[in-house]
Motif scaffolding. Structure first.
Motif, PDB file in Angstrom:
ATOM      1  N   UNK A  82       1.841   3.665   8.251  1.00  0.00           N
ATOM      2  CA  UNK A  82       2.896   4.666   8.464  1.00  0.00           C
ATOM      3  C   UNK A  82       3.263   5.477   7.224  1.00  0.00           C
ATOM      4  N   UNK A  83       2.867   5.037   6.049  1.00  0.00           N
ATOM      5  CA  UNK A  83       3.203   5.769   4.835  1.00  0.00           C
ATOM      6  C   UNK A  83       2.165   6.791   4.398  1.00  0.00           C
ATOM      7  N   UNK A  84       0.992   6.795   5.040  1.00  0.00           N
ATOM      8  CA  UNK A  84      -0.028   7.786   4.689  1.00  0.00           C
ATOM      9  C   UNK A  84       0.428   9.160   5.159  1.00  0.00           C
ATOM     10  N   UNK A  85       0.217  10.177   4.319  1.00  0.00           N
ATOM     11  CA  UNK A  85       0.694  11.516   4.650  1.00  0.00           C
ATOM     12  C   UNK A  85      -0.325  12.562   4.195  1.00  0.00           C
ATOM     13  N   UNK A 112      -6.304   6.533  13.195  1.00  0.00           N
ATOM     14  CA  UNK A 112      -5.269   6.641  14.215  1.00  0.00           C
ATOM     15  C   UNK A 112      -3.980   5.935  13.796  1.00  0.00           C
ATOM     16  N   UNK A 113      -2.900   6.337  14.431  1.00  0.00           N
ATOM     17  CA  UNK A 113      -1.563   5.754  14.219  1.00  0.00           C
ATOM     18  C   UNK A 113      -1.080   5.873  12.777  1.00  0.00           C
ATOM     19  N   UNK A 114      -1.238   7.066  12.235  1.00  0.00           N
ATOM     20  CA  UNK A 114      -0.702   7.412  10.918  1.00  0.00           C
ATOM     21  C   UNK A 114       0.190   8.638  11.134  1.00  0.00           C
ATOM     22  N   UNK A 118     -11.607  -1.465   4.368  1.00  0.00           N
ATOM     23  CA  UNK A 118     -10.589  -1.727   5.383  1.00  0.00           C
ATOM     24  C   UNK A 118      -9.221  -1.798   4.720  1.00  0.00           C
ATOM     25  N   UNK A 119      -8.392  -0.815   5.004  1.00  0.00           N
ATOM     26  CA  UNK A 119      -7.028  -0.771   4.472  1.00  0.00           C
ATOM     27  C   UNK A 119      -6.050  -0.463   5.602  1.00  0.00           C
ATOM     28  N   UNK A 120      -6.157  -1.151   6.706  1.00  0.00           N
ATOM     29  CA  UNK A 120      -5.316  -0.842   7.853  1.00  0.00           C
ATOM     30  C   UNK A 120      -4.114  -1.771   7.944  1.00  0.00           C
ATOM     31  N   UNK A 121      -3.093  -1.267   8.628  1.00  0.00           N
ATOM     32  CA  UNK A 121      -1.845  -2.006   8.880  1.00  0.00           C
ATOM     33  C   UNK A 121      -1.178  -2.475   7.594  1.00  0.00           C
ATOM     34  N   UNK A 122      -1.037  -1.550   6.660  1.00  0.00           N
ATOM     35  CA  UNK A 122      -0.370  -1.826   5.392  1.00  0.00           C
ATOM     36  C   UNK A 122       0.910  -0.989   5.323  1.00  0.00           C
ATOM     37  N   UNK A 123       2.058  -1.552   5.670  1.00  0.00           N
ATOM     38  CA  UNK A 123       3.295  -0.759   5.713  1.00  0.00           C
ATOM     39  C   UNK A 123       3.707  -0.183   4.355  1.00  0.00           C
TER      40      UNK A 123
END
Length: 113
Positions: free
Chosen positions: A38-41, A60-62, A8-13
């Protein structure tokens, strides 16, 4: 990390970079939660098709993820839940080969404007 079953590595700005191809070696991975980073690309790695025990994958949400849905992911026949929504740079069609994901119960692809 070969025997890891969940991550689990979610919601890590501050989490950034591409999804690692090398994670395909985590052959026992069943649950991977990477939503709202948001920084995953980059693109969805074709090599992740080696994670054949995967049951739940939340990406989702990336908003910087891009490219198409990998046909090779059809080998993830144990996939039950796959969430790829709210990734506006993902494009293309749903691969016909994904019909081989016979355990899939939940597929979320829509995008919010």
């Amino acid at each position: 990390m070969v025997s890891m079953q969940g991550l689990q590595l979610y919601s890590n700005p501050k989490l950034s970079g591409t999804l690692p191809e090398s994670w395909s070696g985590m052959v026992k991975m069943q649950k991977l939660y990477l939503q709202s980073n948001p920084g995953l690309s980059g693109t969805l790695p074709e090599s992740w098709s080696g994670m054949v025990k995967m049951q739940k994958l939340y990406l989702y949400s990336n908003p910087k993820l891009s490219g198409t849905l990998p046909e090779s992911w059809s080998s993830m026949v144990n996939m039950q839940m796959l969430a790829l929504s709210s990734n506006p740079k993902l494009s293309g069609i749903l691969p016909e080969s994904w019909s081989g994901m016979v355990s899939l119960q939940y597929l979320r692809l829509f995008s919010n404007p």
